[in-house]
Design a protein around this motif. Structure first.
Motif, PDB file in Angstrom:
ATOM      1  N   MET A 169     -66.849 -59.212   7.952  1.00  0.00           N
ATOM      2  CA  MET A 169     -68.215 -59.718   8.027  1.00  0.00           C
ATOM      3  C   MET A 169     -68.900 -59.755   6.662  1.00  0.00           C
ATOM      4  SD  MET A 169     -68.833 -60.957  10.918  1.00  0.00           S
ATOM      5  CE  MET A 169     -70.597 -61.206  10.708  1.00  0.00           C
ATOM      6  N   PRO A 170     -68.805 -58.695   5.834  1.00  0.00           N
ATOM      7  CA  PRO A 170     -69.383 -58.805   4.486  1.00  0.00           C
ATOM      8  C   PRO A 170     -68.725 -59.902   3.660  1.00  0.00           C
ATOM      9  CG  PRO A 170     -69.028 -56.509   5.063  1.00  0.00           C
ATOM     10  CD  PRO A 170     -68.354 -57.319   6.121  1.00  0.00           C
ATOM     11  N   ALA A 171     -67.412 -60.085   3.847  1.00  0.00           N
ATOM     12  CA  ALA A 171     -66.711 -61.140   3.104  1.00  0.00           C
ATOM     13  C   ALA A 171     -67.225 -62.513   3.499  1.00  0.00           C
ATOM     14  CB  ALA A 171     -65.206 -61.042   3.361  1.00  0.00           C
ATOM     15  N   VAL A 172     -67.516 -62.693   4.774  1.00  0.00           N
ATOM     16  CA  VAL A 172     -68.070 -63.968   5.249  1.00  0.00           C
ATOM     17  C   VAL A 172     -69.392 -64.261   4.550  1.00  0.00           C
ATOM     18  CG1 VAL A 172     -69.193 -65.056   7.235  1.00  0.00           C
ATOM     19  CG2 VAL A 172     -66.926 -64.041   7.495  1.00  0.00           C
ATOM     20  N   LYS A 173     -70.264 -63.272   4.528  1.00  0.00           N
ATOM     21  CA  LYS A 173     -71.591 -63.466   3.931  1.00  0.00           C
ATOM     22  C   LYS A 173     -71.493 -63.735   2.427  1.00  0.00           C
ATOM     23  CE  LYS A 173     -73.811 -60.549   7.415  1.00  0.00           C
ATOM     24  NZ  LYS A 173     -74.536 -59.283   7.676  1.00  0.00           N
ATOM     25  N   HIS A 174     -70.569 -63.039   1.754  1.00  0.00           N
ATOM     26  CA  HIS A 174     -70.427 -63.252   0.316  1.00  0.00           C
ATOM     27  C   HIS A 174     -69.787 -64.605   0.021  1.00  0.00           C
ATOM     28  CE1 HIS A 174     -70.264 -62.240  -3.879  1.00  0.00           C
ATOM     29  NE2 HIS A 174     -68.950 -62.347  -3.924  1.00  0.00           N
ATOM     30  N   TYR A 175     -68.816 -64.977   0.850  1.00  0.00           N
ATOM     31  CA  TYR A 175     -68.139 -66.257   0.632  1.00  0.00           C
ATOM     32  C   TYR A 175     -69.120 -67.426   0.703  1.00  0.00           C
ATOM     33  CZ  TYR A 175     -65.506 -70.473   1.681  1.00  0.00           C
ATOM     34  OH  TYR A 175     -65.049 -71.759   1.689  1.00  0.00           O
ATOM     35  N   ILE A 176     -70.076 -67.352   1.618  1.00  0.00           N
ATOM     36  CA  ILE A 176     -71.045 -68.438   1.765  1.00  0.00           C
ATOM     37  C   ILE A 176     -71.824 -68.669   0.475  1.00  0.00           C
ATOM     38  CG2 ILE A 176     -73.204 -69.087   2.940  1.00  0.00           C
ATOM     39  CD1 ILE A 176     -72.048 -67.944   5.496  1.00  0.00           C
ATOM     40  N   THR A 177     -72.035 -67.623  -0.312  1.00  0.00           N
ATOM     41  CA  THR A 177     -72.771 -67.782  -1.585  1.00  0.00           C
ATOM     42  C   THR A 177     -71.906 -68.413  -2.666  1.00  0.00           C
ATOM     43  OG1 THR A 177     -72.163 -65.596  -2.484  1.00  0.00           O
ATOM     44  CG2 THR A 177     -74.077 -65.705  -1.002  1.00  0.00           C
ATOM     45  N   LEU A 178     -70.584 -68.490  -2.406  1.00  0.00           N
ATOM     46  CA  LEU A 178     -69.658 -69.005  -3.429  1.00  0.00           C
ATOM     47  C   LEU A 178     -68.871 -70.226  -2.967  1.00  0.00           C
ATOM     48  CD1 LEU A 178     -68.048 -65.580  -4.502  1.00  0.00           C
ATOM     49  CD2 LEU A 178     -69.799 -66.830  -5.770  1.00  0.00           C
ATOM     50  N   TRP A 179     -69.118 -70.690  -1.746  1.00  0.00           N
ATOM     51  CA  TRP A 179     -68.184 -71.667  -1.175  1.00  0.00           C
ATOM     52  C   TRP A 179     -68.227 -73.047  -1.845  1.00  0.00           C
ATOM     53  CZ3 TRP A 179     -70.219 -72.190   4.577  1.00  0.00           C
ATOM     54  CH2 TRP A 179     -71.525 -72.676   4.562  1.00  0.00           C
ATOM     55  N   ASP A 180     -69.220 -73.293  -2.694  1.00  0.00           N
ATOM     56  CA  ASP A 180     -69.285 -74.591  -3.361  1.00  0.00           C
ATOM     57  C   ASP A 180     -68.715 -74.563  -4.776  1.00  0.00           C
ATOM     58  OD1 ASP A 180     -71.277 -72.941  -4.279  1.00  0.00           O
ATOM     59  OD2 ASP A 180     -72.760 -74.540  -4.530  1.00  0.00           O
ATOM     60  N   VAL A 181     -68.143 -73.430  -5.199  1.00  0.00           N
ATOM     61  CA  VAL A 181     -67.556 -73.301  -6.544  1.00  0.00           C
ATOM     62  C   VAL A 181     -66.141 -72.743  -6.432  1.00  0.00           C
ATOM     63  CG1 VAL A 181     -69.786 -72.992  -7.676  1.00  0.00           C
ATOM     64  CG2 VAL A 181     -68.542 -70.989  -6.831  1.00  0.00           C
ATOM     65  N   PRO A 182     -65.314 -72.930  -7.477  1.00  0.00           N
ATOM     66  CA  PRO A 182     -63.928 -72.426  -7.425  1.00  0.00           C
ATOM     67  C   PRO A 182     -63.839 -70.924  -7.177  1.00  0.00           C
ATOM     68  CG  PRO A 182     -64.182 -73.988  -9.222  1.00  0.00           C
ATOM     69  CD  PRO A 182     -65.554 -73.741  -8.686  1.00  0.00           C
ATOM     70  N   ASP A 183     -64.869 -70.173  -7.604  1.00  0.00           N
ATOM     71  CA  ASP A 183     -64.837 -68.725  -7.401  1.00  0.00           C
ATOM     72  C   ASP A 183     -64.799 -68.344  -5.927  1.00  0.00           C
ATOM     73  OD1 ASP A 183     -64.819 -68.317 -10.082  1.00  0.00           O
ATOM     74  OD2 ASP A 183     -66.912 -67.654 -10.254  1.00  0.00           O
TER      75      ASP A 183
END
Length: 301
Positions: A204-218
């Motif tokens: 669940m924390p990974a999901v929330k963090h991924y959303i902040t990065l999903w538009d960049v290669p990171d």
């Protein structure tokens, strides 16, 4: 799941099994099928125990206490072959194992058979169609129609019924209250969350963090290196699928535009299907992340 619990939850399937086991006339090939959350593994275990048990009950089910029953519950034992994801190389492997055990009842359980490749399924066609004396083949599948017709037509097909959605939601006590209904609606039950702490503390924390990065290669690098490293112990098909479902739930709660939500949902649906087909769940993660990144950046241009 013991016999009594199974019979209460699956009366129609239990009645069919009793009719065969009580007279020692089990079909040579059985296909248990039903949507996610049905007790297909439990059904396979009960039949396996019944076939190898030294002291079956009057209905023909295993006692659950003898060495053979205990081994069957752990998916092992002489004359028991258990495979959760069939590949072509397994066809020769299981046939070799059964050639070494020619006495007594022998059981071959092949789970998720609807996800087997056509090559793997066809390699076992003759084995399933013409099994040696004493061999019973048990298949499980989420979708009956996804099993090769040449295989499906040679099996006794027994449909298993899912737990009602409201009951699944009540049973998902290991999830936060606001996520229970979403998981139940998606067809998940308690058995889909074998490690609830891992799910809540990592996924669940990974999901929330991924959303902040999903538009960049990171974003992809974060998933590849920290959440689902290739061939890592935590990179299982179950956990990747749950990540997709949790991400879908998180997006549904967000204030994203409808078009963006639709694009993400489409990428996640494709991701779930990819997890079923590939032996490498990290590949499904890569494909999903690439689709979302391209879709979001395209919407901005």
């Amino acid at each position: 799941m013991d016999k009594e619990t199974f019979c209460r939850a699956q009366p129609a399937a239990a009645r069919i099994l009793k009719q065969m086991l009580s007279v020692n006339r089990m079909a040579h090939a059985v296909l248990f099928w039903g949507p996610r959350g049905v007790p297909s593994s439990e059904a396979a275990e009960l039949v396996t125990q019944a076939l190898v048990c030294r002291n079956p009950d009057p209905d023909g089910f295993g006692c659950g206490k003898c060495l053979e029953c205990r081994n069957a519950a752990e998916h092992r034992g002489i004359g028991v072959y258990w495979n959760s994801r069939l590949q072509k190389k397994n066809a020769a492997e299981l046939q070799e194992q059964f050639s070494l055990t020619s006495e007594g009842s022998r059981v071959c359980v092949l789970e998720n058979f609807d996800e087997a490749t056509p090559q793997a399924a066809n390699a076992l066609l003759k084995f399933i169609e013409e099994p040696q004396p004493g061999i019973t083949v048990i298949l499980t599948a989420g979708e009956r129609s996804a099993v090769l017709p040449t295989i499906e037509s040679r099996c006794l097909c027994i449909q298993l019924r899912p737990m009602p959605e409201k009951d699944r939601a009540k049973a998902l006590t290991q999830l936060p209250e606001d996520l229970r209904q979403a998981a139940a609606s998606a067809g998940y039950g308690p058995e889909d969350f074998p490690e609830p702490d891992e799910f809540l503390e990592r996924i669940m924390p990974a999901v929330k963090h991924y959303i902040t990065l999903w538009d960049v290669p990171d974003g992809l690098l974060f998933l590849q290196l920290e959440v689902f490293p290739a061939r890592a112990a935590q990179t299982t098909r179950t956990m990747v699928r749950l990540f997709f479902e949790a991400l879908q739930w998180q997006v549904r709660q967000s204030e994203l535009e409808a078009e963006t939500k639709a694009m993400v949902f489409d990428a996640l649906i494709q991701g779930v299907e990819a997890v079923k087909r590939t032996a490498d769940p990290s590949l499904a993660i890569d494909q999903m992340a690439s689709r979302i990144r391209k879709g979001i950046n395209h919407d901005r241009t």
